[in-house]
Design a protein around this motif. Structure first.
Motif, mmCIF file in Angstrom:
data_model
loop_
_atom_site.group_PDB
_atom_site.id
_atom_site.type_symbol
_atom_site.label_atom_id
_atom_site.label_comp_id
_atom_site.label_asym_id
_atom_site.label_seq_id
_atom_site.Cartn_x
_atom_site.Cartn_y
_atom_site.Cartn_z
ATOM 1 N N GLN A 78 0.829 -1.206 0.000
ATOM 2 C CA GLN A 78 0.000 0.000 0.000
ATOM 3 C C GLN A 78 0.866 1.260 0.000
ATOM 4 O OE1 GLN A 78 -2.289 1.756 3.358
ATOM 5 N NE2 GLN A 78 -4.120 1.306 2.157
ATOM 6 N N ILE A 79 0.451 2.242 -0.791
ATOM 7 C CA ILE A 79 1.130 3.551 -0.758
ATOM 8 C C ILE A 79 0.132 4.637 -0.381
ATOM 9 C CG2 ILE A 79 2.907 2.962 -2.455
ATOM 10 C CD1 ILE A 79 1.358 4.726 -4.495
ATOM 11 N N LEU A 80 0.705 5.734 0.108
ATOM 12 C CA LEU A 80 -0.069 6.937 0.367
ATOM 13 C C LEU A 80 0.677 8.048 -0.361
ATOM 14 C CD1 LEU A 80 -1.486 8.090 3.733
ATOM 15 C CD2 LEU A 80 -0.118 9.656 2.399
ATOM 16 N N THR A 81 -0.021 8.769 -1.228
ATOM 17 C CA THR A 81 0.704 9.767 -2.001
ATOM 18 C C THR A 81 -0.117 11.044 -2.161
ATOM 19 O OG1 THR A 81 2.076 10.060 -3.976
ATOM 20 C CG2 THR A 81 -0.060 8.972 -4.303
ATOM 21 N N THR A 82 0.494 12.040 -2.766
ATOM 22 C CA THR A 82 -0.147 13.340 -2.979
ATOM 23 C C THR A 82 0.158 13.750 -4.417
ATOM 24 O OG1 THR A 82 1.729 14.765 -2.514
ATOM 25 C CG2 THR A 82 0.553 13.915 -0.594
ATOM 26 N N PRO A 83 -0.554 14.777 -4.919
ATOM 27 C CA PRO A 83 -0.311 15.166 -6.310
ATOM 28 C C PRO A 83 1.146 15.600 -6.550
ATOM 29 C CG PRO A 83 -2.268 16.251 -5.444
ATOM 30 C CD PRO A 83 -1.641 15.539 -4.299
ATOM 31 N N ARG A 84 1.798 16.119 -5.519
ATOM 32 C CA ARG A 84 3.164 16.626 -5.709
ATOM 33 C C ARG A 84 4.239 15.579 -5.436
ATOM 34 N NH1 ARG A 84 1.182 21.326 -3.104
ATOM 35 N NH2 ARG A 84 2.127 20.691 -1.149
#
Ligand SMILES: Cc1cc2nc3c(=O)[nH]c(=O)nc-3n(C[C@H](O)[C@H](O)[C@H](O)COP(=O)(O)O)c2cc1C
Length: 330
Positions: A78-84
């Protein structure tokens, strides 16, 4: 569709949990209670700046799990990411590792994570969400799923979000039936799971407040969800999948007295397996004790004098003392 376990109907999935589901924990569980169909890493936070540390990504998954095809099959990333953040760079590493399943976290309610536009925040920003989904789908050939809540502040964009996610090629959706603002308050509202099952074609995995065997039957019957995922309940009863499969799938009667006798046996197996796995990776007793204490907070609720029992474990000054309390427990 693949026969990969996440898509096997009526699967029982052990939820990703930060501070818990690291490699030793997942190995202990899959060896001791193999009735769980699938495990997940906790979320790997995709960094925004700096070179991505490839070794860190490998270690987050677990080198031993990666080297064993049978274990690999039952462990998802699992990953957690943001647009940047550098999503592409991390996805490329996962591709190189031939990761078969990547899950995107769209449920984390942490203020810090959300202020960086990650986790459940993305449910409220469809432009950013679409961008992140595209980056992953266009560059990842394994199975791609998301784990979401019903919304950020409220449920107003619930249906729209589901459609967007399905439209971007996501292959299954896990739904924790609360908004981000609800955090863990109240009880998860499974009617949103029923709604989601009707609205999307992809498998829907129900999550939130599935505590006992009867709840599993109930959520399958009520919502018609494809599979179910367990978080705090899996910490409370790490052998819950075993109980469900033994008693329900074999159409047997749940004998409460037998369960009470067996729980000590299961508790012993749980702590023994964890001890072995933590030792295998060289953990000191004090670190193991810290983890064991944190697991104790979720256990023993079904003992009559559970507060006294839990207190004893939490006050243990050494791992040996903790293990003595366990040996003395009936
Ligand atoms: C200690 C803890 C850590 C968690 N870490 C994660 C995580 O890393 N990724 C994630 O998607 N959800 C995480 N969750 C949420 C759970 O996966 C699950 O969705 C939630 O607890 C609701 O299910 P439950 O009612 O069975 O607990 C975490 C929950 C807990 C209690």
């Amino acid at each position: 569709m693949s026969n990969f376990d996440v898509f096997k109907k009526n699967s029982l999935l052990f939820a990703p949990m930060e501070g818990i589901t690291d490699e030793p924990y997942r190995l202990a569980m899959l060896k001791t209670f193999p009735e769980w169909d699938q495990f997940f890493t906790d979320f790997l936070r995709v960094p925004t700046v700096g070179k991505i540390n490839e070794k860190l990504v490998h270690e987050h998954y677990g080198l031993r799990i990666h080297a064993n095809p049978e274990w690999r099959k039952k462990n998802s990333f699992q990953i957690l990411t943001t647009p940047r953040a550098q999503t592409l760079a991390v996805v490329e590493i996962l591709e190189d590792m031939k990761m078969h399943h990547l899950d995107l976290n769209l449920g984390c309610p942490s203020k810090k994570v959300n202020s960086h536009l990650g986790g459940a925040y993305l449910l409220s920003d469809h432009k950013a969400l679409r961008e992140v989904l595209k980056t992953i789908r266009d560059n990842f050939t394994g199975h791609f799923t998301v784990k979401m809540r019903i919304g950020y502040r409220d449920d107003k964009t619930f249906s729209e979000t589901l459609k967007l996610i399905e439209g971007e090629g996501v292959e299954a959706i896990t739904l924790h039936a609360r908004t981000r603002d609800q955090l863990y308050k109240g009880v998860a509202d499974w009617s949103y799971i029923t709604e989601a099952v009707k609205q999307v074609q992809v498998p829907l995995i129900g999550n939130g407040d599935i505590w006992i065997v009867e709840d599993i039957e109930k959520i399958f019957n009520e919502t018609k969800c494809h599979s179910v995922m367990f978080g705090r309940s899996a910490l409370k009863t790490p052998w819950l999948a075993k109980l469900y499969k033994e008693y329900i799938e074999e159409d047997a009667h749940i004998d409460e007295t037998f369960l009470l006798i067996e729980r000590k046996n299961y508790l012993d197996q749980y702590f023994d397996a964890l001890y072995r796995e933590y030792k295998e990776v060289g953990w000191e007793d004090n670190l193991i004790l810290k983890r064991f204490k944190s697991f104790s907070r979720n256990l023993f609720d079904d003992y009559e004098d559970f507060e006294t029992i839990r207190g004893r474990f939490l006050r243990s000054e050494s791992l040996a003392e903790f293990q003595d309390h366990l040996a003395a427990l009936k």
